[in-house]
Design a protein around this motif. Structure first.
Motif, short mmCIF file in Angstrom:
data_model
loop_
_atom_site.label_atom_id
_atom_site.label_comp_id
_atom_site.label_asym_id
_atom_site.label_seq_id
_atom_site.Cartn_x
_atom_site.Cartn_y
_atom_site.Cartn_z
N ALA A 6 0.82 -1.20 0.00
CA ALA A 6 0.00 0.00 0.00
C ALA A 6 0.86 1.25 0.00
CB ALA A 6 -0.94 -0.01 1.20
N VAL A 7 1.94 1.24 0.77
CA VAL A 7 2.78 2.43 0.84
C VAL A 7 3.76 2.48 -0.33
CG1 VAL A 7 2.59 2.61 3.33
CG2 VAL A 7 4.44 1.26 2.35
N SER A 8 3.80 1.44 -1.15
CA SER A 8 4.67 1.44 -2.32
C SER A 8 3.96 1.96 -3.56
CB SER A 8 5.19 0.02 -2.59
OG SER A 8 5.99 -0.41 -1.51
N GLY A 9 2.74 2.45 -3.39
CA GLY A 9 2.02 3.01 -4.52
C GLY A 9 1.41 1.98 -5.43
N ILE A 10 1.13 0.79 -4.93
CA ILE A 10 0.52 -0.27 -5.73
C ILE A 10 -0.99 -0.20 -5.54
CG2 ILE A 10 0.29 -2.76 -6.01
CD1 ILE A 10 3.23 -3.00 -5.22
N GLN A 11 -1.71 -0.12 -6.67
CA GLN A 11 -3.16 0.03 -6.63
C GLN A 11 -3.84 -1.16 -7.31
OE1 GLN A 11 -4.56 2.51 -4.98
NE2 GLN A 11 -2.58 3.45 -4.53
N PRO A 12 -4.93 -1.66 -6.76
CA PRO A 12 -5.69 -2.70 -7.45
C PRO A 12 -6.20 -2.19 -8.79
CG PRO A 12 -6.41 -2.48 -5.17
CD PRO A 12 -5.52 -1.32 -5.45
N PHE A 13 -6.31 -3.09 -9.75
CA PHE A 13 -6.75 -2.73 -11.11
C PHE A 13 -7.71 -3.79 -11.62
CE2 PHE A 13 -6.35 -2.98 -15.73
CZ PHE A 13 -6.59 -1.66 -16.09
N ARG A 14 -8.68 -3.34 -12.38
CA ARG A 14 -9.63 -4.24 -13.01
C ARG A 14 -9.88 -3.76 -14.44
NH1 ARG A 14 -13.27 -8.04 -11.46
NH2 ARG A 14 -15.20 -8.22 -12.65
#
Length: 379
Positions: A6-14
């Motif tokens: 979360a703090v590494s800038g990784i976002q869920p994607f669909r």
């Protein structure tokens, strides 16, 4: 995924392609302008008219993008920004004990859809080594768009991949790839050897000969009186004269061809279908092929992918030698590949008589088995 994600800038994607984009594609295909067929109607002058008409009609009327979109969305997907570039990736974790992280990279003209029949045998094998699979879209491909700027050749991509694995919390991992993905994988092994347990790549006789045409002085090292060397020289000559046009224009004028690839679904379809036809000898699922074509079309990445090929053609960075264990899976194998591929004497080497450039689509079970055999003993 690690708690640091979360703090590494990784976002869920669909993946959610708007219906208006599907309607526009179908309308363009319904009102396509067709040239006359090539004299003789064979593949020697490009994709034959009857073949492309039938494939385009299937794409328009029978291919179910929504079903394929749902299939891709079964796999957890994410995006992150690395070195200013948006990176899209699949991250599928195994529930089996002892699973090893494995970074797999597609090539050109391909996408992560190439791996849809490979991921499950890796994540949940009936026996043997299991893997946590990380499958990024190359910069400029599919949802790793738009390109942030120039410079995205293989070396920069390899550095981004090492950073991606760091962000995911993987301190030790394997890498695998084919085509451009093989080059990137080798570079990851060279620059991040402290963390990479092994590099596994796939190749085939024609790909090896095609790559040899770009190695300075290679032709002079081969003996035309030797039958195997003569076969290599003939293949190199054939590629230079008959097979390299697609690459020549992307290596020199990516923007020009990009206008057509982004504007014409027929050109994007023919551009990829031609290579899949030429570079395979086992059947490829038509829906899987059209999913990759659709990803290029919906994201407009035909142009940006061409720009990354231009970047590599004008790059002087080809990576440092890798000291980590190396594995090679040769599909459609013959005697030429051993002479062209600089494999260490102790490298893992497996030859398959069938399959070619896209083994993840042509022979996923065989490829998965070879990946397990290579990585299982590596600590």
């Amino acid at each position: 995924m690690s708690t640091s994600s979360a703090v590494s800038g990784i976002q869920p994607f669909r993946i959610e392609i708007p219906q208006a984009d599907l309607d526009y594609l179908h309308d363009r295909l319904a009102h396509a302008r067709w040239p006359g067929d090539a004299p003789g109607g064979e593949w020697t002058r490009g994709v034959p008219l009857p073949y492309l008409k039938e494939l385009a009609e299937y794409w328009r009327t029978r291919y179910d993008w929504r079903a394929q979109e749902a299939e891709l969305n079964r796999y957890p997907q994410f995006t992150t920004e690395i070195d200013g570039q948006r990176i899209h990736f699949l991250h599928v974790r195994s529930e089996q004990p002892g699973a090893k992280p494995l970074l797999i990279t597609h090539g050109f003209p391909s996408s992560v859809a190439e791996f849809t029949h490979l991921i499950e045998p890796l994540v949940d094998p009936a026996e043997g080594q299991a893997f946590h699979v990380v499958a990024p879209s190359l910069p400029g491909y599919a949802f790793s768009t738009p390109l942030s700027g120039p410079g995205w050749a293989m070396g920069r991509t390899a550095r981004a991949w090492a950073e991606l694995m760091r962000r995911l919390g993987y301190e030790r991992y394997g890498v695998h790839g084919g085509d451009v993905g093989a080059g990137v994988s080798g570079m990851v092994g060279g620059l991040d050897g402290e963390h990479v347990i092994g590099v596994h790549v796939v190749t085939d006789p024609l790909t090896a000969a095609n790559v040899a045409t770009f190695i300075p002085g290679m032709a002079d090292r081969l003996d035309a009186n030797d039958p195997v060397d003569k076969l290599i020289l003939d293949r190199m000559d054939d590629f230079a004269k008959e097979g390299s046009g697609y690459l020549a224009i992307q290596n020199s004028r990516p923007q020009t061809i990009g206008y057509g690839l982004v504007d014409s679904p027929l050109l994007q379809l023919a551009w990829i279908a031609e290579k899949v036809h030429e570079w395979t000898d086992l059947p490829v699922d038509r829906d899987q092929l059209l999913t990759t074509v659709s990803l290029y079309w919906f994201t407009g990445s035909g142009a940006s992918a061409a720009h990354t090929l231009y970047e590599q053609a004008h790059s002087s960075e080809w990576g440092a030698p890798s000291a980590v264990p190396q594995g090679f899976a040769v599909f459609g194998a013959d005697d030429t590949v051993r002479r062209l591929v600089p494999a260490p004497a102790d490298a893992h080497w497996t030859e398959f008589r069938r399959g070619r450039h896209f083994p993840a689509m042509e022979a996923p079970a065989e490829l998965a088995a070879d990946l397990r055999a290579f990585f299982e003993p590596l600590k």
